[in-house]
Design a protein around this motif. Structure first.
Motif, PDB file in Angstrom:
ATOM      1  N   ILE B 134       6.402 -49.554   0.956  1.00 38.89           N
ATOM      2  CA  ILE B 134       6.008 -49.412   2.086  1.00 38.89           C
ATOM      3  C   ILE B 134       5.091 -50.163   1.850  1.00 38.89           C
ATOM      4  N   GLY B 135       4.550 -51.422   2.968  1.00 41.01           N
ATOM      5  CA  GLY B 135       3.466 -51.867   2.657  1.00 41.01           C
ATOM      6  C   GLY B 135       2.629 -52.444   1.461  1.00 41.01           C
ATOM      7  N   ASP B 136       2.025 -52.177   0.717  1.00 38.81           N
ATOM      8  CA  ASP B 136       1.956 -52.873  -0.401  1.00 38.81           C
ATOM      9  C   ASP B 136       1.513 -51.761  -1.535  1.00 38.81           C
ATOM     10  N   ARG B 137       1.794 -50.576  -1.274  1.00 36.81           N
ATOM     11  CA  ARG B 137       1.469 -49.388  -1.948  1.00 36.81           C
ATOM     12  C   ARG B 137       2.527 -48.703  -2.467  1.00 36.81           C
ATOM     13  N   THR B 138       3.732 -49.081  -2.176  1.00 38.80           N
ATOM     14  CA  THR B 138       4.754 -48.283  -2.644  1.00 38.80           C
ATOM     15  C   THR B 138       4.792 -47.368  -4.294  1.00 38.80           C
ATOM     16  N   GLY B 139       3.941 -48.162  -5.666  1.00 35.48           N
ATOM     17  CA  GLY B 139       3.700 -47.506  -6.333  1.00 35.48           C
ATOM     18  C   GLY B 139       2.896 -45.674  -6.150  1.00 35.48           C
ATOM     19  N   LEU B 140       1.917 -46.110  -4.723  1.00 27.78           N
ATOM     20  CA  LEU B 140       1.004 -44.588  -5.342  1.00 27.78           C
ATOM     21  C   LEU B 140       2.495 -43.343  -4.208  1.00 27.78           C
ATOM     22  N   GLU B 141       2.866 -43.932  -3.442  1.00 26.19           N
ATOM     23  CA  GLU B 141       3.920 -43.473  -2.302  1.00 26.19           C
ATOM     24  C   GLU B 141       4.697 -43.014  -3.460  1.00 26.19           C
ATOM     25  N   LEU B 142       5.612 -43.717  -5.326  1.00 31.71           N
ATOM     26  CA  LEU B 142       6.544 -42.777  -5.595  1.00 31.71           C
ATOM     27  C   LEU B 142       5.513 -42.145  -6.180  1.00 31.71           C
ATOM     28  N   ILE B 143       4.000 -42.167  -6.786  1.00 35.85           N
ATOM     29  CA  ILE B 143       2.891 -40.902  -7.562  1.00 35.85           C
ATOM     30  C   ILE B 143       3.501 -39.700  -6.409  1.00 35.85           C
ATOM     31  N   ARG B 144       2.670 -39.862  -5.320  1.00 33.49           N
ATOM     32  CA  ARG B 144       3.448 -38.598  -4.250  1.00 33.49           C
ATOM     33  C   ARG B 144       3.873 -38.149  -4.249  1.00 33.49           C
ATOM     34  N   SER B 145       5.033 -39.183  -4.379  1.00 35.67           N
ATOM     35  CA  SER B 145       6.269 -37.572  -3.753  1.00 35.67           C
ATOM     36  C   SER B 145       6.356 -37.211  -5.456  1.00 35.67           C
ATOM     37  N   LEU B 146       6.522 -37.305  -6.567  1.00 36.65           N
ATOM     38  CA  LEU B 146       6.776 -37.516  -7.641  1.00 36.65           C
ATOM     39  C   LEU B 146       5.653 -36.201  -7.896  1.00 36.65           C
ATOM     40  N   GLN B 147       4.519 -36.056  -7.346  1.00 37.13           N
ATOM     41  CA  GLN B 147       3.569 -34.864  -7.737  1.00 37.13           C
ATOM     42  C   GLN B 147       3.887 -34.099  -6.878  1.00 37.13           C
ATOM     43  N   ASP B 148       4.356 -34.249  -5.725  1.00 40.30           N
ATOM     44  CA  ASP B 148       4.715 -33.004  -4.745  1.00 40.30           C
ATOM     45  C   ASP B 148       6.186 -32.056  -5.859  1.00 40.30           C
ATOM     46  N   VAL B 149       7.299 -32.689  -6.004  1.00 34.98           N
ATOM     47  CA  VAL B 149       8.061 -31.759  -6.677  1.00 34.98           C
ATOM     48  C   VAL B 149       7.657 -31.018  -8.159  1.00 34.98           C
ATOM     49  N   LEU B 150       6.937 -32.366  -8.678  1.00 33.23           N
ATOM     50  CA  LEU B 150       6.334 -31.623  -9.611  1.00 33.23           C
ATOM     51  C   LEU B 150       5.436 -30.386  -9.691  1.00 33.23           C
ATOM     52  N   VAL B 151       4.271 -30.713  -9.446  1.00 29.48           N
ATOM     53  CA  VAL B 151       3.449 -29.504  -9.007  1.00 29.48           C
ATOM     54  C   VAL B 151       4.406 -28.487  -8.317  1.00 29.48           C
ATOM     55  N   HIS B 152       5.676 -28.290  -8.257  1.00 26.05           N
ATOM     56  CA  HIS B 152       6.213 -26.938  -7.322  1.00 26.05           C
ATOM     57  C   HIS B 152       7.272 -26.814  -7.641  1.00 26.05           C
ATOM     58  N   THR B 153       7.547 -26.840  -9.637  1.00 25.85           N
ATOM     59  CA  THR B 153       8.321 -27.117 -10.096  1.00 25.85           C
ATOM     60  C   THR B 153       7.904 -25.726 -10.784  1.00 25.85           C
ATOM     61  N   PRO B 154       8.079 -24.599 -10.717  1.00 25.95           N
ATOM     62  CA  PRO B 154       6.729 -23.188 -12.091  1.00 25.95           C
ATOM     63  C   PRO B 154       7.470 -24.248 -13.460  1.00 25.95           C
ATOM     64  N   ALA B 155       8.406 -24.029 -14.013  1.00 22.29           N
ATOM     65  CA  ALA B 155       8.780 -24.507 -15.375  1.00 22.29           C
ATOM     66  C   ALA B 155       7.915 -25.678 -15.928  1.00 22.29           C
ATOM     67  N   VAL B 156       6.546 -25.897 -15.197  1.00 23.69           N
ATOM     68  CA  VAL B 156       5.784 -27.457 -15.454  1.00 23.69           C
ATOM     69  C   VAL B 156       4.845 -26.824 -15.822  1.00 23.69           C
ATOM     70  N   ASP B 157       4.111 -26.728 -16.790  1.00 25.29           N
ATOM     71  CA  ASP B 157       3.031 -27.486 -16.922  1.00 25.29           C
ATOM     72  C   ASP B 157       1.861 -28.725 -17.183  1.00 25.29           C
ATOM     73  N   VAL B 158       1.068 -28.884 -15.919  1.00 27.52           N
ATOM     74  CA  VAL B 158       0.415 -30.002 -16.619  1.00 27.52           C
ATOM     75  C   VAL B 158      -0.984 -29.440 -16.975  1.00 27.52           C
ATOM     76  N   HIS B 159      -1.629 -31.030 -17.677  1.00 32.43           N
ATOM     77  CA  HIS B 159      -2.477 -30.245 -18.655  1.00 32.43           C
ATOM     78  C   HIS B 159      -3.188 -32.052 -18.497  1.00 32.43           C
ATOM     79  N   MET B 160      -3.967 -32.065 -18.047  1.00 33.15           N
ATOM     80  CA  MET B 160      -4.600 -33.706 -17.775  1.00 33.15           C
ATOM     81  C   MET B 160      -6.687 -33.346 -18.668  1.00 33.15           C
ATOM     82  N   GLU B 161      -6.389 -34.951 -18.621  1.00 31.63           N
ATOM     83  CA  GLU B 161      -6.988 -35.401 -19.291  1.00 31.63           C
ATOM     84  C   GLU B 161      -7.735 -35.002 -20.708  1.00 31.63           C
ATOM     85  N   VAL B 162      -6.130 -35.239 -20.939  1.00 32.19           N
ATOM     86  CA  VAL B 162      -5.939 -34.489 -22.315  1.00 32.19           C
ATOM     87  C   VAL B 162      -4.951 -35.596 -23.483  1.00 32.19           C
TER      88      VAL B 162
END
Lengths: 265, 586
Positions: B134-162
């Motif tokens: 997608i244009g020249d920002r395919t990595g961002l697209e991949l991250i946003r799409s996975l992020q959307d799935v990840l944060v809506h997966t109840p079995a997953v906890d994310v600990h940021m800046e660790v």
């Protein structure tokens, strides 16, 4: 000592940076030697490596792709990595984003944004699309419409500058421009089937935005946040809730004042 | 006695790193029934993956109907100069299309062909147009799409800046990890049945790099110390096109998409010099070939004013450039004051990718340490001696999923996490906190900068034995000084980057030492590893991978024979042999 040489080329930069935490802090001034092409983040990292090893700053890519190094340069919310020092003359100030609580120095607690994001239902294709064994087909023009919204790098500068969040601290009532754009990207996705208009009207508070367009002005990705995102979302909400014909229909059906939340289109 | 962590987190699968491989792995582990905790050094969604621009390679055949997994496999093996783990290359080529289509169903948006399918762009050394983008920002697209799935997966906890400081093991099995929260410096003990490393590469050991600050080789360092084998650490990819001028932006990536969309490379005399190096594929040759070509032109005195080459896309219309390469347009306009629709860019090689990393099982991403898995750039094998553009994003999805599933299955098969060895924990804590007690120790910033100089100077694009040995000596000396380094100043724990840098330095030094030791051993030129004293490909080395491991006497490197290619895959490659360049055959 700061001094501007002839023309626009500055040899030395006098940069004041906020140092402190949520309880107290002050602006400390550092003199930084300038090299050609230096951006404000370079100057901050130079200070960190040479004068103040514990100067806290959040950054990642230094290429305007990750949206980590947001700060207020001379009062304007900007990405530090995308702000050439030469744009500012011999002196500048760097402060953390004001809308979020300070952790330390230039680092703020932006976790509220991540909580908001969780409250937006994810991309949900229709059952027919989800189980379609054939690869999906979409037209480039439909993709182009949401590409703009999906460019967002989550720097939260738009959240920082939004009056509803910044001046009125109504994080309880408005998701902020970033998440209007997030919702716009989902609502206008050719394969998404959810209706997020009830969410927009209620929890997300699209009505709180009074279209001052400050968010659009600060967006480093040049997303037309208000014109292409928030205004069309407001219109969609208005179509559903305030269209006189629909309102009459609802009254005749004798239903409640509000349509069902989260129903499919 | 060192202070003990006050906070303990119990989880089934601990995923370290939240780029493409980490997120895809976490989702896979959760789908297999595990409770998952993801920890990342930065905020979620900021991982280095967002900087991937060009696209993800998958033989969908939407643009070139002749494309096939066989063609993708052969391209990958040839690009990697045949020392790839062939089974990984086979799995990758076969499964990439499925993973791309799955990502689309998770909400990712790609540019389309005229009949509405995912569009695919040509890229270096791929026989067919193969990169979904997608244009020249395919990595961002991949991250946003996975992020959307990840944060809506109840079995997953994310600990940021660790940040993880050490892995803990018990009888050859992983038991957990000692980590600290960057915001307040509190120590956290993670106990896990299985751990998936997805920490990316170590590009930051060089001064001129396209990598973000996070790419400090944490995963390779952690795995090495926990007893895992590293492999092929001598292969570090120079991306041919990084920004050159002004100095403040040196090294920032200029996507291969520019050449994919027709960009031409010229020297200062205006010649399209790739004619000399790869007349068939020209600008779209393999990355190692193009990077060395630019290097040779500069050394021959035909470079651009600031020591690079010109990359010109001005023959394309401004509208085309702005729609296909929007972030490149913006990047040059803002940072270099160059309008790429009107003027050529100045580019030179920049450190970009680690082909080497943790040695893993092709099917599962398992390492030789029980319960420890790795996927993405931190793992080694798929790309051999040189990675093709676009193969990284598909690598993340294919092996992120496989390793996540395997880690989930491992956790399911083991009733609880292994016991924590208190002495090990104490030693790890001691090492982590030591810099805070040395206010007058060496500055970690200075040490890091010296290390970057050493790697840049002694392990450059063309290497030789004397320089490599000198470099190794300097790395070891820096390692000694780093053991006594402080934070450079105040010793508070709350978001103290001096302390963080001292910690990052630890992993970087392991990576640098492994790089020099392996580069000395491989006495030939292959892919990204080019030596002036052994300038040719040596057939004997085609069968050998170099393993780096921790021994009682310190770091050791030894050669192991790789598994021979099965007959049918040899055939697949030989059928595409006609596309070898003169340089590759020599």
């Amino acid at each position: 000592m700061a001094r501007a040489s002839t023309g626009d080329h500055v040899q030395q930069l006098r940069m004041s940076v906020f140092r402190g935490d949520a309880s107290e802090g002050e602006m400390i001034t550092y003199d930084v030697p300038v090299r050609e092409g230096m951006v404000v983040l370079d100057a901050v990292l130079w200070v960190q490596a040479n004068l103040a090893p514990d100067l806290a700053v959040r950054w990642n890519c230094k290429a305007a792709k990750c949206g980590s190094c947001s700060a207020e340069i001379n009062g304007f919310p900007r990405l530090m990595c995308k702000s050439p020092v030469s744009d500012y003359g011999a002196e500048l100030s760097v402060r953390p984003m004001r809308t979020f609580p300070i952790i330390r120095d230039l680092v703020t607690d932006v976790s509220w944004n991540y909580e908001v994001n969780k409250r937006i239902p994810k991309f949900t294709p229709s059952e027919k699309d989800a189980f379609d064994p054939q690869p999906w087909r979409m037209q480039q023009e439909d993709v182009d419409r949401i590409t703009e919204f999906r460019k967002c790098i989550e720097c939260f500068l738009c959240q920082d500058v939004c009056h509803v969040l910044r001046d009125h601290d109504r994080k309880d009532a408005f998701f902020g421009p970033r998440f209007m754009i997030r919702i716009a990207g989902l609502e206008m996705h050719p394969k998404d089937s959810l209706d997020r208009r009830p969410l927009l009207k209620n929890e997300a508070g699209v009505g709180m935005c009074n279209i001052t367009k400050c968010c659009t002005e600060v967006c480093p990705e040049h997303i037309h946040i208000t014109d292409n995102g928030i205004i069309p979302l407001k219109e969609r909400v208005a179509d559903l809730y305030f269209d006189p014909v629909r309102a009459l229909g609802r009254r005749l059906r004798g239903g409640g004042r509000e349509p069902d939340r989260g129903r499919s289109r | 006695m060192a202070e003990a962590p006050r906070e303990t987190v119990e989880t089934d699968v601990l995923v370290i790193g939240a780029g493409g491989a980490g997120m895809r792995g976490a989702v896979a582990a959760a789908l297999s029934g595990a409770r998952v905790t993801v920890i990342c050094k930065s905020l979620l969604g900021k991982a280095h993956t967002v900087m991937a621009e060009g696209g993800m390679a998958a033989a969908l055949g939407n643009v070139a109907h002749l494309d096939s997994w066989e063609a993708h496999f052969a391209d990958t093996m040839k690009g990697g100069k045949l020392i790839n783990n062939w089974r990984m290359a086979e799995i990758h080529a076969k499964e990439a299309p499925e993973r791309v289509l799955e990502l689309e169903r998770w909400g990712a948006v790609f540019d389309r062909t005229r009949d509405g399918l995912i569009h695919q762009r040509p890229f270096g050394a791929h026989t067919y147009p193969r990169l979904a983008h997608i244009g020249d920002r395919t990595g961002l697209e991949l991250i946003r799409s996975l992020q959307d799935v990840l944060v809506h997966t109840p079995a997953v906890d994310v600990h940021m800046e660790v940040t993880v400081a050490s892995l803990l093991t018990s009888d050859g099995r992983v038991a957990g990890a000692l980590a600290y929260a960057r915001a307040d410096g509190r120590l956290i003990l993670y106990r896990a049945r299985a751990i998936l490393l997805a920490t990316g590469g170590a590009g930051k050991i060089y001064r001129i790099t396209s990598n973000s600050w996070e790419s400090t080789g944490d995963g390779t360092g952690l795995a090495y110390e926990a007893g895992a084998q590293l492999q092929d650490m001598e292969f570090v990819q120079f991306h041919p096109t990084g920004m050159v001028w002004p100095p403040g932006v040196r090294g920032i990536l200029v996507t291969e998409g520019v050449r994919g969309e027709g960009g031409l490379l010229r020297n200062k005399e205006g010649d399209r010099f790739m004619e000399k190096y790869d007349p068939e594929r020209m600008e779209l040759s393999a990355r190692d070939v193009v990077a060395r070509a630019i290097n040779s032109e500069v050394l021959a005195g035909r470079g651009s004013p600031h020591g690079g080459a010109f990359l010109d896309i001005t023959h394309r219309s401004p509208d085309f450039i702005k729609s296909k390469l929007p972030s490149m347009y913006e990047q040059f306009l803002k940072l270099a004051k160059v309008d790429i629709t009107k003027e050529p860019m100045e580019v030179a090689p920049t450190i970009h990718y680690y082909m080497g990393g943790v040695r893993v099982d092709a099917e599962t991403g398992a390492t030789n340490v029980s319960g420890l898995f790795a996927a993405g750039e931190v793992a080694s094998g798929l790309h051999g001696a040189n990675r093709l553009g676009g193969n990284s994003l598909s690598d993340l999805l294919v092996f992120g999923k496989r390793a996540g599933e395997a880690a989930g299955a491992f956790a399911g098969a083991h009733g609880g996490s292994a016991p924590i060895d208190s002495r090990q924990l104490e030693q790890a804590t001691e090492r982590l906190l030591a810099p805070l007690r040395r206010p007058h120790g060496d500055s970690p910033y200075r040490l890091m900068s010296e290390l970057q100089e050493v790697c840049t100077k002694y392990a450059p694009i063309i290497r030789e034995e004397k320089g490599l040995r000198e470099g190794l000596e300097k790395v070891l000396e820096l390692g000694g000084r780093a053991q006594l380094c402080g934070t450079g100043g105040p010793n508070g724990r709350a978001f103290n980057p001096g302390w963080h840098t001292a910690q990052d330095l630890h992993g970087m030094l392991i990576n640098a030492e492994a790089l020099f030791r392996s580069a000395i051993e491989r006495k030939e030129s292959r892919g990204a590893h080019a030596r002036s004293d052994y300038p040719r490909l040596d057939a004997r080395w085609a069968e050998l991978n170099l393993i780096t491991e921790k021994t009682p006497d310190g770091m050791a490197v030894r050669a192991v024979e790789n598994k021979p290619l099965p007959y049918e895959l040899t055939e697949v490659i030989s059928q595409s042999f006609k596309r070898y360049t003169p340089e590759e055959i020599s």
